[in-house]
Design an enzyme around this catalytic site. Sequence first.
Site, short mmCIF file in Angstrom:
data_model
loop_
_atom_site.label_atom_id
_atom_site.label_comp_id
_atom_site.label_asym_id
_atom_site.label_seq_id
_atom_site.Cartn_x
_atom_site.Cartn_y
_atom_site.Cartn_z
N HIS A 26 37.00 3.89 23.29
CA HIS A 26 36.37 4.98 22.53
C HIS A 26 35.10 4.45 21.89
CE1 HIS A 26 37.08 3.93 18.21
NE2 HIS A 26 38.01 3.16 18.75
N CYS A 27 34.18 5.38 21.58
CA CYS A 27 33.01 5.04 20.79
C CYS A 27 33.12 5.81 19.48
CB CYS A 27 31.72 5.37 21.55
SG CYS A 27 31.56 7.10 22.00
N MET A 28 32.01 6.21 18.90
CA MET A 28 32.06 6.85 17.58
C MET A 28 32.61 8.27 17.64
SD MET A 28 31.54 6.25 14.43
CE MET A 28 31.52 7.20 12.93
N ARG A 30 33.80 9.78 21.04
CA ARG A 30 34.39 10.15 22.32
C ARG A 30 35.48 9.19 22.77
NH1 ARG A 30 28.87 9.61 25.13
NH2 ARG A 30 28.18 9.02 23.06
#
Length: 636
Positions: A26-28, A30
């Site tokens: 995951h990113c910030m 998504r």
Amino acid sequence: MGKYAEDAKELLELVGGRQNIAAVSHCMTRMRFVLSDPSIADVKKIEAMKAVKGSFTQSGQFQVIIGNSVADFYNDFVAAAGIEGVSKDAVKQAAKKNQNLLQRAVTAIAEIFAPLIPAIIVGGLILGFRNCIDSLYLFENGTKTLCDISQFWSGIDSFLWLIGEAVFHMLPVGICWSVTKKMGTTQMLGIVLGLTLVSGQLLNAYAVASTAAADIPFWDFGYFKINMIGYQAQVIPAILAAFTLVYLEKFFRKITPQVVSMIVVPFCSLVLAVIAAHFILGPVGWKIGSAISSVVYAGITGSFKVIFGAVFGFVYAPLVITGLHHMTNAIDLQLIADYSGTMLWPMIALSNIAQGSAVLGMITLQRKNAAAQEVNVPACISCYLGVTEPAIFGVNLKHLYPFVCGMIGSACAAVICVATGTTANAIGVGGLPGILSIQPKYMLSFAICMAVAIAVPFLLTVIVGKKKSMKRSETEMIPEDTEEPVKELKAFLDGRVIPLKEVGDGVFSEGVMGDGLAVIPENETLCAPADGTVTVLMEESRHACGLTLSNGMELLLHVGIDTVDMKGDGFEYLVKEGDKVRTGDPLICFDRKKIKQAGHPDTTVCIITDEGEARGIQFHTGIRAEANDTAVITFE
């Protein structure tokens, strides 16, 4: 059990279960999946989930947009799935397995041409301007051009060709540089290779057709001869030569001792690449490029040209969604090189206009909806100027029928375009300004096509929208009057404030996460734009922060683009989760130099992921702001 445990279980089932997940991270904002079989995922049901704000597939990754709470969701998901997450880089590597040969080719072409587009646009504008002053017979009863009656403008026309020639004739230099940059090899060697393809010692590519075979210069090696032909404006020979250089350099780096690599690697790589380019790849690439352009040219000019135009005009906008439209850049440039013009680009410009006109229809239907107009109007303007993504993703696809109306209008305009043989001298100038790139004798026919591309989508969108009771829908969306005073968010950094569409990131620019703006920073301390509570932090990367305000509004502050790849290097949190902050309180300290060294823009975005009770939100861009002082977002 976590807050999102049930949602995580549902998502796990909808993506095809644990066995269908090759990798996840995951990113910030998504969740990033690499799925063993992407077709198993039930996209419609996933997007219908309350916790999900949207999804899309990019570069082999299936990405599910969660929002500020993605870290909590991710933890619950990996717990429910019983799997370990991996790094974002590992996901990217795994994602390549999901890309077929065509997708990889399209991705490569897009990445090669993306850095060249600004120069190509400038070149197109200059050639278009030169069209207006040296080819439009507007003076002395239609017998003379502006250059004919004015030495000043004749000089301007001659001078501007310096730039036009540099952009289009020297295109192989830019292509070779871009390939080496993309592949991480020595960019200067790419530039030198490109220069050898357009050297003044060679017969100019544009002069080959008019030069007798006996008069073509050649290198005589005793046992064989090689024609000294240049590859000005040629695309495929440059791409083939550049990739040959890249793989030669990588090969020699691997086998050469470090102590002599500075000499051996560049020498062997460049010499062999230049030999291959002129002996084999150049002639072969020229034939391939000519074959492709001749097939397209036959389709545009042949017996079925009207059908070709209708199909191309109808499907071009969907190609933008898939990314396949990047391939047309190479085809257009090859058509220009082979036929001194392209009939493909005018249809692309008309497709831009058609999608913008569909948005214009939505502006009319939603004229009383202030919130919708804040998205509609900028999207329409940018589309008319040739940038379609805000219109397609931000407006037309949300309602779907405007997108289809735009496709129909584009097809109608394209039919007229190919029927009249409308041809452009250059590419890069899309939308309404596209008329500047059209050959003067076709400007009137293109103007007619533009009128069709404006009128048909607009009328269809309005008619269909009214049938769908858009008026009643928009009335329900009008915010109620309120006596509350206007509130504001202060600038979170010193610097120039820009709209999201200029950020250049697929998710942020298209408003997938929500509306907002960005600041190109001049300082290195991110501050709170309003009083609130710190609700989301990324402990590993430390590049972003989520705030919740008293009115329920949720903000995402994201430092730089793709800076999650830096894994926290150059970032320091000055707050912890749960802290109450006041306007101007420092949140994140970051190192702009390190961000740029890592190859990322330091543009910092502020996204409203949830409006809460706010209404009438307005974004103030195009200004220079001072942190804690300038109001950049106002609302009621």
